[in-house]
Design a protein around this motif. Structure first.
Motif, PDB file in Angstrom:
ATOM      1  N   THR A   1       7.907   7.170  21.661  1.00  0.00           N
ATOM      2  CA  THR A   1       8.881   7.518  20.182  1.00  0.00           C
ATOM      3  C   THR A   1       7.836   7.472  18.807  1.00  0.00           C
ATOM      4  N   LEU A   2       7.751   6.103  18.403  1.00  0.00           N
ATOM      5  CA  LEU A   2       7.320   6.012  17.499  1.00  0.00           C
ATOM      6  C   LEU A   2       5.715   7.321  16.894  1.00  0.00           C
ATOM      7  N   SER A   3       5.221   6.507  18.364  1.00  0.00           N
ATOM      8  CA  SER A   3       4.261   8.091  18.056  1.00  0.00           C
ATOM      9  C   SER A   3       4.381   9.384  17.316  1.00  0.00           C
ATOM     10  N   VAL A   4       5.264  10.002  17.981  1.00  0.00           N
ATOM     11  CA  VAL A   4       5.278  11.090  17.800  1.00  0.00           C
ATOM     12  C   VAL A   4       6.347  11.494  16.748  1.00  0.00           C
TER      13      VAL A   4
ATOM     14  N   GLU B   1      -3.616  14.815  20.812  1.00  0.00           N
ATOM     15  CA  GLU B   1      -3.675  13.937  20.897  1.00  0.00           C
ATOM     16  C   GLU B   1      -2.933  12.782  21.443  1.00  0.00           C
ATOM     17  N   ASN B   2      -2.270  12.500  20.528  1.00  0.00           N
ATOM     18  CA  ASN B   2      -1.198  11.519  20.434  1.00  0.00           C
ATOM     19  C   ASN B   2      -0.601  11.616  22.239  1.00  0.00           C
TER      20      ASN B   2
ATOM     21  N   LEU C   1      -4.835  19.931  25.619  1.00  0.00           N
ATOM     22  CA  LEU C   1      -5.224  19.344  24.158  1.00  0.00           C
ATOM     23  C   LEU C   1      -7.153  19.677  24.020  1.00  0.00           C
ATOM     24  N   GLU C   2      -8.208  19.280  25.529  1.00  0.00           N
ATOM     25  CA  GLU C   2      -9.055  21.033  25.055  1.00  0.00           C
ATOM     26  C   GLU C   2      -8.336  22.111  24.955  1.00  0.00           C
ATOM     27  N   ALA C   3      -7.668  22.933  25.257  1.00  0.00           N
ATOM     28  CA  ALA C   3      -7.153  24.236  24.825  1.00  0.00           C
ATOM     29  C   ALA C   3      -6.991  24.349  22.973  1.00  0.00           C
ATOM     30  N   SER C   4      -6.401  22.786  22.869  1.00  0.00           N
ATOM     31  CA  SER C   4      -5.943  22.536  21.887  1.00  0.00           C
ATOM     32  C   SER C   4      -7.667  22.742  20.917  1.00  0.00           C
ATOM     33  N   ARG C   5      -7.974  21.962  21.292  1.00  0.00           N
ATOM     34  CA  ARG C   5      -9.337  21.987  19.887  1.00  0.00           C
ATOM     35  C   ARG C   5     -10.029  22.983  19.961  1.00  0.00           C
TER      36      ARG C   5
END
Length: 472
Positions: free
Chosen positions: A16-19, A167-168, A208-212
């Protein structure tokens, strides 16, 4: 066991905090703004350079049309070999007499077309209208270049934000996987829960790899649109002002969009073309003065001539040219009507996209708040044993999807607003107040419109202008 439960709870709380801390800014320290990208796109555009050169071609068409109304002066040299030898040549040194069969004739000739049925003046006016139409085409291209830069900028922002989000997510799911493994070791959960955590973590890493990969593609698109790679870009900030209503936006677009104004100029060119074609049936009158001499000074002549040419029959060519001009005029009128409809549609679509994106942003904000509450509740219930690991992962994924939707909606909203500016004909360096020197389309035209000679003072000034343009 209580320690493991507390550890699992801290892992979930970290979600919750990180997002919630993830916002639509990819870096903490930003060094580049949208205005910077727009300025570089304008300066580095090969398309703009190409079409500026094409505009200069149209400018010189005016000079060519004007030159047909001005007098011409030609020097003509002709050498003839005559047989039998009739000319005696005495060498001034040796005194030897020989026969010379080579005779040179030199002629100075001036001509001017006095009357051409009005075709020359109409052609000059047509070329001027073509210059104005080409200027509008350059303005239209400027809008396209700047809008492409906005799209590329927002696409990099969107891609970078998704990378940060993924990443998060990988980090949080990794913590959850560790906590689930610890709980499995003490018998609180089953192997199925561990497998579910492994599956979600692997899926997150794949995304994540697709987003990169998407970010790498976006960076290449940015380089094409702007002329360089992005450098720590930041959120574009406040949206620019457009119009209070879609009707007002369409009204502005119809009045100012360069595509419509170009089409209007092309209609005028078509109408002038009809008048030029009709003038082909009229006579033309040309006057000339000639001075001629030969190499032996045996022949000198000066003459004044007036030539009248009246077309009588040319195999149907003139009638075909007239029909072509009428068809071209009709085509230009139809193009104007269709272009106007297209701009109206483009403006209405951009307005609808803005409203849809704005509504989507409001909806995703509500979705995020609800997903956060649901996630917190699911997490607390899982700590008490009332929810499974799968429930927690599903809840966390819904929150992630909601935040991803908001990122996408914000990027869509910015592109839609600038698309509306473009549809209204206002996506220009001057209207956006970018504060840079822009290309002056009238500068070159003013130097060539009087058809200056190469060796004249105005021609020398024009050469300096050309050298300066070549250095830009």
């Amino acid at each position: 066991m209580r320690q493991l439960s507390r550890r699992f709870g801290r892992a979930l709380a970290g979600t919750t905090l990180s997002v919630s801390m993830l916002v639509f800014t990819p870096v903490q320290v930003a060094a580049e703004t949208l205005a910077d990208a727009l300025i570089d796109a304008y300066k580095n555009s090969n398309l703009l350079d190409q079409n500026r050169a094409l505009l200069r071609v149209a400018d010189d068409d005016v000079a060519i049309a004007l030159s047909s109304m001005l007098p011409t002066l030609d020097f003509i040299a002709r050498f003839d070999a005559i047989n039998p030898h009739r000319t005696l040549y005495k060498n001034p040194v040796t005194g030897r007499v020989s026969r010379d069969n080579l005779v040179g004739t030199f002629q100075l000739q001036a001509q001017i077309q006095i009357y051409a049925g009005g075709r020359n003046k109409l052609t000059l006016e047509s070329r001027r209208e073509t210059v104005l139409a080409t200027r509008e085409a350059l303005r239209s291209l400027e809008q396209r270049v700047l809008l492409d830069a906005v799209r590329a900028y927002m696409e990099v922002l969107r891609a970078q934000a998704f990378v940060n989000l993924r990443e998060n997510n990988v980090r949080v799911l990794g913590e959850q996987r560790q906590a689930t493994g610890d709980r499995f070791d003490v018998g609180e959960v089953t192997r199925t829960d561990v497998a579910l955590a492994d599956s979600r973590l692997a899926a997150a890493r794949s995304l994540l790899e697709a987003s990169r990969g998407n970010l790498a593609v976006a960076r290449e698109q940015f380089r094409t649109a702007v002329g360089r790679y992005p450098n720590n870009i930041t959120s574009p900030g406040t949206l620019p002002q457009t119009a209070p209503s879609v009707q007002e936006a369409i009204s502005v677009a119809v009045r100012t969009h360069p595509d419509i104004r170009q089409a209007q100029r092309q209609v005028t060119v078509g109408e002038l073309g009809m008048r030029i074609a009709a003038g082909n049936y009229r006579p033309s009158v040309t006057a000339g003065v000639t001075a001629e001499t030969n190499s032996n000074d045996q022949f000198q002549q000066q003459s004044l001539n007036v030539t009248v040419t009246q077309p009588l029959y040319q195999g149907g060519r003139l009638a075909a040219l007239e029909r072509q001009a009428i068809a071209q005029r009709d085509s230009s009128r139809a193009n104007l009507l269709q272009t106007t409809l297209g701009i109206e549609e483009l403006t209405g679509s951009a307005w609808a996209n803005i409203e849809a994106a704005t509504a989507q942003i409001r909806a995703t904000e509500l979705q995020i708040r609800a997903a956060e509450i649901a996630f917190e509740g699911t997490r607390d219930e899982a700590m008490l044993g009332a929810r499974t690991t799968l429930d927690v992962l599903d809840s966390e994924q819904e929150l992630l999807d909601a935040r991803a939707s908001r990122i996408d909606a914000i990027a869509t909203q910015y592109v839609a607003v600038y698309s509306l500016l473009s549809a209204m004909g206002l996506m220009t360096v001057d209207h956006l107040n970018l504060g840079i020197q822009t290309y002056d389309p009238a500068g070159y035209y003013n130097n060539v419109k009087t058809a200056p000679a190469r060796l004249s003072p105005r021609g020398a000034k024009l050469d300096r202008v050309l050298r300066k343009l070549g250095q830009q």
